[in-house]
Design a protein around this motif. Structure first.
Motif, short mmCIF file in Angstrom:
data_model
loop_
_atom_site.label_atom_id
_atom_site.label_comp_id
_atom_site.label_asym_id
_atom_site.label_seq_id
_atom_site.Cartn_x
_atom_site.Cartn_y
_atom_site.Cartn_z
N ILE A 15 103.67 93.90 -17.99
CA ILE A 15 103.73 93.92 -16.52
C ILE A 15 102.63 94.82 -15.97
O ILE A 15 101.95 94.47 -15.00
CB ILE A 15 105.12 94.40 -16.05
N GLU A 16 102.44 95.97 -16.59
CA GLU A 16 101.39 96.89 -16.14
C GLU A 16 100.00 96.27 -16.28
O GLU A 16 99.13 96.49 -15.44
CB GLU A 16 101.46 98.20 -16.92
N ALA A 17 99.79 95.51 -17.33
CA ALA A 17 98.48 94.88 -17.55
C ALA A 17 98.18 93.82 -16.50
O ALA A 17 97.03 93.65 -16.10
CB ALA A 17 98.43 94.28 -18.94
N ALA A 22 96.90 98.93 -6.38
CA ALA A 22 97.57 99.15 -5.09
C ALA A 22 96.64 98.86 -3.92
O ALA A 22 97.09 98.41 -2.86
CB ALA A 22 98.10 100.58 -5.01
N GLU A 23 95.35 99.12 -4.09
CA GLU A 23 94.40 98.85 -3.03
C GLU A 23 94.15 97.34 -2.86
O GLU A 23 93.94 96.85 -1.77
CB GLU A 23 93.05 99.55 -3.30
N GLN A 24 94.19 96.63 -3.97
CA GLN A 24 93.89 95.21 -3.96
C GLN A 24 95.03 94.40 -3.33
O GLN A 24 94.80 93.55 -2.48
CB GLN A 24 93.64 94.73 -5.39
N ASP A 25 96.26 94.65 -3.78
CA ASP A 25 97.43 93.92 -3.29
C ASP A 25 98.64 94.85 -3.32
O ASP A 25 99.38 94.88 -4.30
CB ASP A 25 97.67 92.68 -4.15
N PRO A 26 98.86 95.62 -2.26
CA PRO A 26 99.93 96.62 -2.27
C PRO A 26 101.33 96.03 -2.49
O PRO A 26 102.16 96.61 -3.19
CB PRO A 26 99.84 97.28 -0.90
N ALA A 32 105.77 94.77 -8.76
CA ALA A 32 105.65 95.00 -10.20
C ALA A 32 106.31 96.33 -10.57
O ALA A 32 107.00 96.42 -11.60
CB ALA A 32 104.19 95.00 -10.63
N ASN A 33 106.13 97.35 -9.75
CA ASN A 33 106.78 98.64 -10.01
C ASN A 33 108.30 98.51 -9.95
O ASN A 33 109.01 99.09 -10.78
CB ASN A 33 106.32 99.69 -9.01
N LYS A 34 108.81 97.73 -9.00
CA LYS A 34 110.25 97.51 -8.91
C LYS A 34 110.76 96.77 -10.15
O LYS A 34 111.83 97.08 -10.67
CB LYS A 34 110.60 96.71 -7.65
N GLN A 35 109.99 95.80 -10.61
CA GLN A 35 110.38 95.03 -11.79
C GLN A 35 110.43 95.95 -13.02
O GLN A 35 111.37 95.85 -13.82
CB GLN A 35 109.39 93.89 -12.01
#
Length: 57
Positions: A15-17, A22-26, A32-35
């Motif tokens: 998921i991290e990969a 955050a700047e590109q698509d907040p 993804a962080n929630k997942q």
């Protein structure tokens, strides 16, 4: 538990990969962080339940 830990760790890394910056698509970054958080929380919940089953009442 180590097999489960390795499985969760590999999913988190995947998921991290694929997570955008955050700047590109907040919004996608936040999702993804929630997942990742849900995955870790679910893993902890199952680990706690597994430990509870092993402890006699």
């Amino acid at each position: 538990m180590s097999v489960e830990y390795d499985r969760v760790k590999s999913k988190v890394k995947a998921i991290e990969a694929s997570r955008p910056s955050a700047e590109q698509d907040p919004e996608a970054h936040r999702e993804a962080n929630k997942q990742i958080s849900r995955l870790i929380d679910r893993s902890r919940m199952f680990a706690d339940a597994e430990r509870d089953r092993k402890v006699p009442l």
